[in-house]
Enzyme design. Structure first.
Site, short mmCIF file in Angstrom:
data_model
loop_
_atom_site.label_atom_id
_atom_site.label_comp_id
_atom_site.label_asym_id
_atom_site.label_seq_id
_atom_site.Cartn_x
_atom_site.Cartn_y
_atom_site.Cartn_z
N ARG A 1 0.83 -1.22 0.00
CA ARG A 1 0.00 0.00 0.00
C ARG A 1 0.86 1.26 0.00
O ARG A 1 0.54 2.23 -0.69
CB ARG A 1 -0.98 -0.01 1.18
CG ARG A 1 -2.04 -1.10 1.03
CD ARG A 1 -2.94 -1.18 2.24
NE ARG A 1 -2.12 -1.53 3.41
CZ ARG A 1 -2.51 -1.42 4.66
NH1 ARG A 1 -3.71 -0.95 4.94
NH2 ARG A 1 -1.72 -1.76 5.65
N ASN B 1 -6.19 -3.35 1.85
CA ASN B 1 -6.01 -4.78 2.09
C ASN B 1 -7.37 -5.43 2.25
O ASN B 1 -8.27 -4.85 2.87
CB ASN B 1 -5.21 -5.03 3.38
CG ASN B 1 -3.73 -4.82 3.22
OD1 ASN B 1 -3.22 -4.67 2.12
ND2 ASN B 1 -3.03 -4.83 4.34
#
Length: 102
Positions: free
Chosen positions: A31, A49
């Protein structure tokens, strides 16, 4: 006016994609890498996620900008992308930045 101004999309052929990344993509800086790459190439959207071990990315930019973000993500040795499920989405003309969702 507070906050960031809208990116300048003048003359760009924008697309928006939902991309679901499969592989070793959690707990490896995915990320952070996606966010930094999106900002570097001028893309907007978000990443998150998922409970099944994948990472969902909604990203908006030109095809070339999005490809550069994906290439950057894949170039990191600690991130292993086995495959990506991709679908086109409508462009969001009001989106201003790329962020991480929790």
């Amino acid at each position: 006016m507070f906050g960031k101004s809208k990116p300048d999309y003048t003359g760009k052929n924008l697309v928006r994609k939902e991309m679901i990344f499969h592989g070793e993509v959690q707990a490896v800086g995915f990320r952070f890498t996606a966010s930094q790459a999106a900002k570097m190439y001028g893309c907007t959207g978000w990443c998150r996620n998922e409970y099944d071990g994948t990472v969902t990315v909604e990203i908006q930019g030109t095809e070339q900008e999005i490809a550069a973000v994906v290439d950057t993500i894949k170039s990191r040795s600690h991130i292993v992308v086995d495959w990506i499920d991709t679908r086109e989405l409508p462009v969001d003309p009001d989106e201003r930045r790329f962020g991480v969702k929790y």
